[in-house]
Design a protein around this motif. Structure first.
Motif, mmCIF file in Angstrom:
data_model
loop_
_atom_site.group_PDB
_atom_site.id
_atom_site.type_symbol
_atom_site.label_atom_id
_atom_site.label_comp_id
_atom_site.label_asym_id
_atom_site.label_seq_id
_atom_site.Cartn_x
_atom_site.Cartn_y
_atom_site.Cartn_z
ATOM 1 N N VAL A 74 0.854 -1.185 0.000
ATOM 2 C CA VAL A 74 0.000 0.000 0.000
ATOM 3 C C VAL A 74 0.898 1.246 0.000
ATOM 4 O O VAL A 74 1.883 1.310 0.733
ATOM 5 C CB VAL A 74 -0.910 -0.012 1.252
ATOM 6 N N ASN A 75 0.577 2.183 -0.821
ATOM 7 C CA ASN A 75 1.344 3.430 -0.999
ATOM 8 C C ASN A 75 2.753 3.180 -1.549
ATOM 9 O O ASN A 75 3.590 4.081 -1.558
ATOM 10 C CB ASN A 75 1.458 4.223 0.313
ATOM 11 N N GLY A 76 3.030 1.930 -1.942
ATOM 12 C CA GLY A 76 4.350 1.610 -2.514
ATOM 13 C C GLY A 76 5.482 1.670 -1.512
ATOM 14 O O GLY A 76 6.646 1.790 -1.905
ATOM 15 N N ILE A 77 5.175 1.561 -0.205
ATOM 16 C CA ILE A 77 6.272 1.658 0.763
ATOM 17 C C ILE A 77 7.100 0.378 0.732
ATOM 18 O O ILE A 77 6.615 -0.679 0.333
ATOM 19 C CB ILE A 77 5.776 1.956 2.205
ATOM 20 N N LEU A 132 4.277 9.733 5.066
ATOM 21 C CA LEU A 132 3.320 10.585 4.361
ATOM 22 C C LEU A 132 3.191 10.159 2.910
ATOM 23 O O LEU A 132 4.157 9.705 2.301
ATOM 24 C CB LEU A 132 3.822 12.024 4.384
ATOM 25 N N VAL A 133 2.002 10.369 2.367
ATOM 26 C CA VAL A 133 1.796 10.101 0.941
ATOM 27 C C VAL A 133 2.096 11.409 0.200
ATOM 28 O O VAL A 133 1.483 12.437 0.511
ATOM 29 C CB VAL A 133 0.333 9.669 0.697
ATOM 30 N N PRO A 134 3.025 11.402 -0.749
ATOM 31 C CA PRO A 134 3.318 12.647 -1.472
ATOM 32 C C PRO A 134 2.063 13.171 -2.182
ATOM 33 O O PRO A 134 1.257 12.361 -2.668
ATOM 34 C CB PRO A 134 4.372 12.251 -2.499
ATOM 35 N N ILE A 164 -3.163 7.939 -7.750
ATOM 36 C CA ILE A 164 -4.345 7.317 -7.115
ATOM 37 C C ILE A 164 -4.683 7.875 -5.724
ATOM 38 O O ILE A 164 -5.826 8.220 -5.473
ATOM 39 C CB ILE A 164 -4.237 5.760 -6.998
ATOM 40 N N VAL A 165 -3.713 7.942 -4.809
ATOM 41 C CA VAL A 165 -4.067 8.301 -3.430
ATOM 42 C C VAL A 165 -3.466 9.620 -2.945
ATOM 43 O O VAL A 165 -3.702 10.018 -1.803
ATOM 44 C CB VAL A 165 -3.676 7.164 -2.451
ATOM 45 N N GLY A 166 -2.678 10.296 -3.783
ATOM 46 C CA GLY A 166 -2.105 11.585 -3.389
ATOM 47 C C GLY A 166 -3.208 12.646 -3.298
ATOM 48 O O GLY A 166 -4.242 12.544 -3.963
ATOM 49 N N ILE A 176 -12.543 8.034 -2.643
ATOM 50 C CA ILE A 176 -12.321 9.446 -2.296
ATOM 51 C C ILE A 176 -13.645 10.183 -2.404
ATOM 52 O O ILE A 176 -14.344 10.080 -3.408
ATOM 53 C CB ILE A 176 -11.260 10.080 -3.218
ATOM 54 N N GLY A 177 -13.961 10.898 -1.338
ATOM 55 C CA GLY A 177 -15.183 11.695 -1.343
ATOM 56 C C GLY A 177 -16.432 10.865 -1.219
ATOM 57 O O GLY A 177 -17.533 11.352 -1.451
ATOM 58 N N VAL A 178 -16.294 9.597 -0.833
ATOM 59 C CA VAL A 178 -17.481 8.755 -0.716
ATOM 60 C C VAL A 178 -18.244 9.115 0.554
ATOM 61 O O VAL A 178 -19.407 9.452 0.520
ATOM 62 C CB VAL A 178 -17.112 7.253 -0.718
#
Ligand code: KIV
Ligand code: ZN
Length: 502
Positions: A230-233, A282-284, A289-291, A323-325
């Motif tokens: 998740v988030n590419g970590i 933190l997500v940049p 998709i999730v930034g 997002i925004g759901v």
């Protein structure tokens, strides 16, 4: 044409947690595992059981609680590792042992000092032993992309013969380019005689920024399981990001005609926030998709066009990733039931005692802040999942500061339950606080990073401070949240110090 499923193998809790400073408690890992299960992840790699008692505990806890996803534990090709993995998976409904063994020339020469024949023997022994303890065994020839091809074919063939049911091809150092991955996967499929007896998987690192492209290309070449986080970590530049792989397959059905995933994409954003909150990574803002900016349009021309027809500038619907759901807003009149309901929807499973504690903190927060958003709740809940026995706990912070005044801080900290206090001046209010803390803890860490963010909108928003400290060559990250940024700063500092193992 019948579509084939791409199995999503999430390694956030193993390779993701190997990212420097991303350590998670076993309770935090369980929270993430619950959310991964809700997301529809097929296989959760829960940890490297032999690495530490904490790793073992994390795998065991997840194995006891997660029922629908396969729970996997990593092991080197050594019997003690494989035994530890099997022991930690005893309670799993669907256990898997993932055995890895380096196969590239450079690893053989410098890490093992062993010839190829011996590596093949070790691989066979490891997989055979793992199969005795677990029906589901995955095998990874580490650094596969830099391994001599004929040798790789042989290792893979023998691992399958010994009982491996999944063969994973790791691009361990993120060295490959997509066309190379395509030819490697095609060659494996064409040259390993028993390859059809195993599911072929891919595991890409992002050192050259190719992890997702390589994973997707591997899928086009016939791979049916993708390792991702998740988030590419993950280690160094990270792993292939789950959300990018999944959304690419969903969005580009014209390219990925033959495959699909079972991921509930509407859970993606929530999962991303949870992982970011609990790891402190933190997500940049520009992250795909999730930034924060992934779906925001700054230019007037774009904004105008999107209002007329969303797809002019949006290739995905933000609602599809959650997002925004539902950014349900709670306030000071909201009750315990609404809060506990919302916490469940956000993926947290707390017992009544913890819900009561969060409710108390929520009421305090709602008194200071008009509206409490999901991200505020995630921050409160994340606090609750941290280590139970904290060495240091903030009791009070008081700072005098202003223009032309030397900042002066007074802090009161509980150390193993006993109150300690200290005062210090500093180059700024945060520095003064940290110096006062150092007087109490006597640790004097090097502050590598300090980052302050507002969690939500509005002047009354909570601030989250993230710090990275260096103590005796180890990096520790910490996070603190409060409507008072100095309090958040000290909490973050203590959070990092609490991660130091005494
Ligand atoms: O990157 C890698 O090679 C790994 C293996 C353990 C699969 O993480
Ligand atoms: Zn890896």
């Amino acid at each position: 044409m019948k579509k084939e499923k791409i199995l999503i193998f999430d390694t956030t809790l193993r390779d993701g947690e190997q990212a420097p400073g991303a350590s998670l408690t076993s309770e935090q890992k369980l929270e993430i595992a619950f959310q991964l299960e809700k997301l529809g992840v097929d296989i959760i790699e829960a940890g490297f059981s032999i690495a530490s008692p904490d790793d073992f505990k994390g795998v065991d806890l997840i194995a006891r609680n997660i029922k629908s996803s396969v729970i996997c534990a990593l092991a080197r090709c050594l019997s003690k590792d494989i035994k530890a993995a099997a022991d930690s998976l005893k309670r799993a409904a669907r256990p898997r042992i993932h055995v890895f063994l380096a196969t590239s020339k450079i690893h053989l020469q410098y890490k093992f000092r062993k010839p190829q024949e011996e590596i093949i023997k070790l691989g066979i022994e490891g997989v055979t032993y793992a199969r005795k303890l677990c029906r589901d065994v995955e095998f990874s020839p580490e650094d596969a992309t830099r391994t001599d091809r004929d040798f790789l074919f042989k290792v893979v063939e023998e691992a399958i013969r010994a009982g491996a049911r999944t063969i994973n091809i790791p691009d361990t150092v993120g060295y490959s380019y997509p066309h190379e991955i395509f030819s490697l996967i095609s060659d494996i499929r064409n040259n390993v005689p028993n390859i059809n007896k195993a599911v072929l998987a891919i595991h890409c690192h992002n050192d050259l920024g190719m992890a997702v492209a390589n994973s997707l290309t591997a899928i086009l070449a016939g791979v049916r399981q993708a390792h991702c986080t998740v988030n590419g970590i993950g280690e160094r530049a990270g792993n292939a990001s789950l959300e990018e792989i999944v959304m690419a397959i969903k969005t580009r059905k014209d390219t990925f005609k033959e495959v699909y995933t079972d991921i509930h994409t509407k859970e993606i954003y929530r999962t991303s926030r949870l992982v970011s909150n609990l790891t402190g990574f933190l997500v940049p803002p520009n992250k795909a998709i999730v930034g924060k900016n992934a779906f925001s349009h700054e230019s007037g021309i774009h904004q105008d066009a999107v209002i007329k027809k969303r797809t002019t500038y949006e290739i995905m619907d933000p609602k599809d990733v959650g997002i925004g759901v539902s950014q349900l807003v709670l306030g000071k009149h909201s009750g315990r039931h609404a809060l506990s309901d919302r916490l469940r929807q956000l993926g947290f499973r707390f017992d009544q005692q913890k819900v009561d504690e969060i409710f108390r903190k929520f009421k305090e927060l709602a008194d200071k802040k008009k509206e409490v958003f999901d991200d505020d709740l995630i921050a409160l809940a994340a606090e609750e999942t941290k280590t139970k026995k904290k060495m240091y706990e903030l009791t009070q912070v008081q700072v005098t500061t202003g223009t032309n005044i030397v900042p002066d801080a007074y802090v009161k900290i509980k150390v193993k339950g006993k109150i300690n206090q200290a005062r210090s001046t500093g180059d700024g209010p945060v520095d003064a606080c940290y110096k006062a803390v150092d007087k109490i803890t006597k640790i004097k860490p090097k502050l590598l990073t300090y980052k302050l963010d507002a969690i939500t909108r509005g002047k009354d928003a909570q601030g989250t401070v993230r710090v990275e400290l260096n103590v005796k060559k180890h990096t520790y990250t910490g996070k603190g949240t409060s409507t008072d940024i100095l309090e958040a700063s000290v909490k973050a500092y203590l959070d990092a110090l609490n991660k130091i193992k005494s």
